[in-house]
Design an enzyme around this catalytic site. Structure first.
Site, short mmCIF file in Angstrom:
data_model
loop_
_atom_site.label_atom_id
_atom_site.label_comp_id
_atom_site.label_asym_id
_atom_site.label_seq_id
_atom_site.Cartn_x
_atom_site.Cartn_y
_atom_site.Cartn_z
N GLU A 139 -34.87 79.28 15.44
CA GLU A 139 -34.29 80.61 15.27
C GLU A 139 -34.06 80.94 13.79
OE1 GLU A 139 -34.17 82.77 17.63
OE2 GLU A 139 -34.94 81.25 19.01
N HIS A 142 -37.17 82.19 12.12
CA HIS A 142 -37.46 83.63 12.28
C HIS A 142 -36.87 84.43 11.12
CE1 HIS A 142 -39.54 83.90 16.07
NE2 HIS A 142 -38.59 83.28 16.75
N GLU A 200 -43.64 83.65 17.04
CA GLU A 200 -43.02 82.50 17.70
C GLU A 200 -43.70 81.20 17.29
OE1 GLU A 200 -40.31 82.53 19.20
OE2 GLU A 200 -40.00 84.63 19.72
#
Length: 267
Positions: A139, A142, A200
């Site tokens: 995460e 990202h 992703e």
């Protein structure tokens, strides 16, 4: 008309080429038409509103809450050291925050600027500290890869279309404000952007490196994604996996990325 269209296309192409940035670690070039500072400012407001919302239950004073903060801070410190070594730390002025949220949702996210939330529903699947580092590294990746900025830039480019650059620029402020509000909501409404599957996959790549830099064995990531695959097969797809690559492909790709990530690993 053809000359005007050709001229407009060339102007827009030149603007796009001049508005690109480079993703750390992967080295991929990405479209960068939106101010990262503006996105981080809006994300910080949205995160604060999310935490203060009466429906949000922030977990404090437990071992799991402490673990989330500990793992997050270790990864953030490792990321900051890497960015400094690359001479690009000034591009990532993050004010890191890590919170555990009481929720049955199998989910976790990191907003631009380093605002992280981990839901208790994902903890049975992380299983251990290395599993949690896999999720948080992914995460955080990202945010470091500026995937939110990239998604907004792509939306902006589509909306601008074939307009003459001068006309497009004149409406840029209100258009970008609309995109940011749609992404992070107003009045405490949190609506995170959905990343593309290529985003992703890139977050998997960066996440493995970041967890390795923080002292977590990247080989542990395979076990976590295998547990998630089992859960997906037994039940409906968790929100956390809604836009992710297929299980078999992801695990295969991660196994290929591990040797490089291991070069950053220090126990």
């Amino acid at each position: 008309m053809k000359k005007i269209f050709r001229y407009t296309s060339l102007v827009l192409l030149a603007a796009v080429l001049a508005s690109c940035s480079t993703v750390p670690v992967s080295g991929r070039r990405q479209l960068s038409l939106v101010s990262d500072d503006q996105i981080q400012e809006q994300a910080a407001v949205a995160y604060k509103e999310f935490l203060s919302d009466s429906k949000t239950k922030v977990v404090t004073g437990t071992s799991n809450a402490a673990l989330v903060k500990n793992v997050g801070n270790k990864i953030a410190a490792a990321v900051n050291r890497y960015l400094s070594s690359e001479g690009i730390a000034q591009q990532f002025n993050f004010n890191w925050e890590f919170n555990l949220i009481e929720s049955g949702d199998v989910n976790a996210w990191c907003m631009p600027g380093g605002k992280v939330a981990v839901y208790t529903g994902i903890l049975p699947f992380t299983a251990n500290e290395a599993g949690l580092a896999t999720v948080m590294g992914h995460e955080i990746a990202h945010a470091i890869a500026r995937h939110s900025m990239e998604q907004m830039s792509n939306q902006y480019a589509v909306q601008v279309g074939a307009q003459v650059l001068g006309v497009a620029t004149s409406g840029k402020s209100s258009l970008l404000q609309g995109l940011v509000n749609n992404a992070y909501g107003i009045g405490g409404q949190l609506a995170l952007l959905r990343y593309s599957r290529s985003n992703e996959s890139e977050a998997d790549q960066l996440g493995l490196v970041f967890m390795a830099m923080a002292g977590y064995n990247p080989e542990s990531a395979v076990s976590f994604w295998e547990r998630m695959a089992s859960a997906k097969a037994a039940n409906s797809t968790p929100e956390f996996l809604s836009t992710h690559p297929s299980d078999a492909r992801r695990i295969n790709d991660i196994q290929k990325l591990i040797p490089k990530a291991m070069t950053y690993y220090k126990k």
